[in-house]
Scaffold this motif. Structure first.
Motif, PDB file in Angstrom:
ATOM      1  N   UNK A 105       0.839  -1.206   0.000  1.00 41.04           N
ATOM      2  CA  UNK A 105       0.000   0.000   0.000  1.00 41.04           C
ATOM      3  C   UNK A 105       0.872   1.255   0.000  1.00 41.04           C
ATOM      4  N   UNK A 106       1.918   1.259   0.826  1.00 41.55           N
ATOM      5  CA  UNK A 106       2.805   2.425   0.910  1.00 41.55           C
ATOM      6  C   UNK A 106       3.568   2.666  -0.386  1.00 41.55           C
ATOM      7  N   UNK A 107       3.755   1.601  -1.197  1.00 43.60           N
ATOM      8  CA  UNK A 107       4.526   1.748  -2.448  1.00 43.60           C
ATOM      9  C   UNK A 107       3.659   2.101  -3.653  1.00 43.60           C
ATOM     10  N   UNK A 108       2.319   2.067  -3.480  1.00 43.37           N
ATOM     11  CA  UNK A 108       1.424   2.321  -4.612  1.00 43.37           C
ATOM     12  C   UNK A 108       1.502   3.786  -5.058  1.00 43.37           C
ATOM     13  N   UNK A 109       1.557   3.985  -6.376  1.00 41.15           N
ATOM     14  CA  UNK A 109       1.651   5.328  -6.939  1.00 41.15           C
ATOM     15  C   UNK A 109       0.339   6.087  -6.746  1.00 41.15           C
ATOM     16  N   UNK A 110      -0.761   5.388  -6.934  1.00 42.61           N
ATOM     17  CA  UNK A 110      -2.085   5.998  -6.756  1.00 42.61           C
ATOM     18  C   UNK A 110      -2.911   5.102  -5.852  1.00 42.61           C
ATOM     19  N   UNK A 111      -3.741   5.707  -5.035  1.00 42.33           N
ATOM     20  CA  UNK A 111      -4.624   4.937  -4.158  1.00 42.33           C
ATOM     21  C   UNK A 111      -6.026   5.534  -4.217  1.00 42.33           C
ATOM     22  N   UNK A 112      -7.005   4.709  -3.958  1.00 43.71           N
ATOM     23  CA  UNK A 112      -8.386   5.188  -3.905  1.00 43.71           C
ATOM     24  C   UNK A 112      -9.061   4.569  -2.690  1.00 43.71           C
ATOM     25  N   UNK A 113     -10.364   4.690  -2.608  1.00 44.32           N
ATOM     26  CA  UNK A 113     -11.094   4.194  -1.444  1.00 44.32           C
ATOM     27  C   UNK A 113     -10.951   2.682  -1.297  1.00 44.32           C
TER      28      UNK A 113
END
Length: 616
Positions: A365-373
């Motif tokens: 999760x911390x490495x993801x470029x984009x995050x959503x709900x």
């Protein structure tokens, strides 16, 4: 001499820009723009159709002052099809004159490109608003969820036809079930479209009972009607199969609906057999089967035999391997995906959570470029899985937005550590409660021993959220927690008013009778399951009936049922008979036979049952 008729036909049939330019060049050699405005308008229309707004503009300019309203409208349509809405707005403002046809065409152009602001500006400028334009605006506002504005336009219409009424009904059907029902009753007349709109609303809300009542009342039906009632029954594969067999014809949607019903029920053998029998398939068909698979090897074989893949396909194969604990394989597949997107990254994140690796999920999760709900909900579930209530709570507080899944995850976190008051607080603070939210609070009460609270909450659950699974679960909780027979009977009777009872609900009913020693009612449930609901009893129903008869002292009937049931007798039925006969001084023959039967399967279990019965 130009053959005008042949020329117009050639203009209509032109498909490519190269051919369009050749036709235009030939026309220019014979006739000037100002000499035949109608023909040159057709040239503008042709360029718009083949996607060249610049050629349409050049042709329009050649008309000079000879151009008419249609010339302007066709040029704007060409730019609209090319996606140049700013130019369309500029041209609209420059138009020297407008008529209803030009207003209508421009309105449709803006609506087709989802530019609702520009469409409303045109709509406001219209001196006369006809039914077609009003209906188009109602549908557009409903599509973006602006139901008050759609309703206002409907109420302002000087006259309405059935198309307008149905458009408004469609708007309400997507927003408010109760209001849609009331609005349906107000329609001056009903046609098949009206009936199908309400039926589809019930189907999308999985309200099978209401859908069935409406379906039976319909004066006529078409394939869409049958497909809607089939979709409404997708949580009961038996009923879905009966509906499918009654359908006068089938299309791909109906085949996929039956496929999905079997997937929802976990009928994997029937699912695969049905899939193999399908006369045609699309990607949805393949994805339904793939999404229901539990065996990683079989899922991989199916995945590689698919004609193509989308994000759902890749997500499903990741989920199968993750559920089976094969994270290495899931990660290997993830890095083989040609192009990542947020959906696929979320699938991998969820895979780490499903595999019980919350620490890896957090790092991912911390490495993801984009995050959503969806990403936030997955990492929230990871922290909840770790049992760290404080970190779960701080993550929940940091979330930029929340949905019912976020709130429910937090509720379940409190419930898991026995903090029922905090779980209640979360439940009643939720801005919106979904079926999952109600079920989570119900489970929180039941699993922590608050059965009275669970039953009170159950009575408040909206009917649209009460499916077979919810009813069967609360029935099972009732008998397992020793609730009174009266409460169970009331719930079981109420169940028939909202959903069709299924196999598990009858299992709960027979077990409840067995615990109460009510042989008569238990036998009535067993007969009703067969005669009234056309449910074929499974081995679990026969085992429950054996237990019911043995506890009631009907040892001979219990033994006869074991020996005549259409299944290979298992140790469970014989153990029930053994346990009950050991407690009766007049059942030695049954005791000996049942002991030998259990001993042949599981000697240890036979002696445990015998020992426990002798101690009692």
């Amino acid at each position: 001499m130009l053959d005008r008729g042949r020329c117009l036909e050639t203009l209509r049939n032109c498909k490519t820009l190269g051919a369009a330019r050749e036709i235009h060049l030939e026309i220019k050699r014979v006739v000037g723009a100002s000499d035949d405005v109608f023909l040159y308008n057709k040239v503008i229309e042709m360029y718009g159709r083949v996607g060249s707004a610049s050629d349409a503009q050049e042709t329009f300019a050649s008309l000079g002052s000879s151009g008419n309203v249609f010339s302007w409208v066709l040029l704007m349509s060409a730019y609209a099809k090319a996606g140049h809405l700013e130019i369309v707005k500029t041209l609209y403002d420059q138009m020297p004159q407008r008529d209803m046809v030009s207003f209508s065409l421009i309105l449709v152009a803006f609506l087709d490109n989802d530019d609702l602001c520009a469409a409303e500006e045109v709509f406001s400028d219209m001196p006369d608003k006809d039914i077609v334009c009003c209906t188009s605006m109602i549908a557009a506002f409903a599509r973006v969820g602006n139901f008050p504005r759609a309703h206002h336009i409907f109420e302002e219409m000087p006259q309405r036809d059935l198309v307008a009424w149905n458009s408004m009904l469609a708007a309400f059907a997507g927003e408010d079930v109760g209001f849609a029902q009331e609005f349906f009753e107000k329609l001056p007349e009903w046609n098949l479209v009206s009936w199908n709109l309400l039926l589809d609303m019930y189907a999308q809300n999985r309200d099978f009972i209401s859908a069935l009542r409406l379906f039976e009342a319909m004066p006529e039906r078409n394939l869409m009607s049958w497909t809607s009632i089939l979709i409404a029954a997708d949580n009961n594969s038996r009923v879905a199969k009966e509906i499918f067999d009654r359908m006068p014809q089938h299309d791909l949607v109906s085949w996929n609906a039956l496929l999905n019903a079997n997937a929802q029920a976990g009928n994997l053998c029937e699912l695969r057999e049905l899939f193999d029998r399908m006369p045609w398939r699309d990607l949805i068909s393949w994805n339904v089967v793939l999404g229901s698979m539990v065996n990683g090897h079989e899922a991989a074989e199916l995945f590689h035999s698919m004609p193509c893949h989308d994000s759902y396909s890749w997500s499903s194969i990741l989920a199968v391997h993750s559920r089976n604990g094969n994270l290495q394989k899931a990660q290997q597949i993830f890095y083989q995906i040609p192009e990542w997107n947020l959906v696929l990254c979320n699938a991998m994140l969820a895979g780490f959570v499903q595999a019980g690796e919350p620490s890896i999920a957090k790092n991912f999760f911390d490495s993801m470029v984009a995050i959503d709900l969806v990403s936030w909900n997955a990492v929230l579930a990871a922290y909840a899985q770790m049992g760290d209530l404080e970190v779960t709570k701080s993550t929940f507080d940091r979330m930029p937005e929340r949905d019912s899944i976020s709130w429910t995850c937090m509720l379940s976190s409190y419930a898991c550590v026995g903090e029922i008051e905090d779980a209640q607080r979360i439940f009643y603070t939720m801005p919106h409660r979904s079926s999952i939210s109600w079920n989570a609070m119900l489970a929180a009460y039941a699993r922590n021993g608050y059965m009275r609270n669970a039953l009170c909450l159950f009575e408040r659950i909206p009917y649209s959220f009460l499916g077979v699974a919810e009813w069967s679960a609360v029935l099972a909780w009732c008998w397992s927690n020793g609730e009174s027979r009266g409460i169970f009977e009331n719930l079981f009777a109420s169940m028939a008013l909202t959903v069709l009872r299924d196999e598990s609900s009858f299992t709960s009913a027979i077990i409840s009778c067995s615990h109460e020693g009510d042989v008569y009612s238990g036998r009535c449930y067993f007969q009703s399951m067969i005669q009234d609901y056309n449910i074929c009893p499974g081995i679990q129903h026969y085992s429950c009936m054996v237990d019911l008869l043995a506890r009631g002292g009907y040892f001979g009937m219990a033994q006869e049922l074991i020996e005549t049931m259409p299944y290979e007798p298992n140790s469970e039925g014989w153990m029930s008979l053994l346990g009950a006969s050991c407690r009766s001084p007049d059942a030695d023959s049954f005791k000996e036979k049942s002991f030998r039967a259990v001993e042949s399967v599981n000697a240890g279990a036979a002696y445990v049952v015998l020992g426990n019965a002798l101690k009692a």
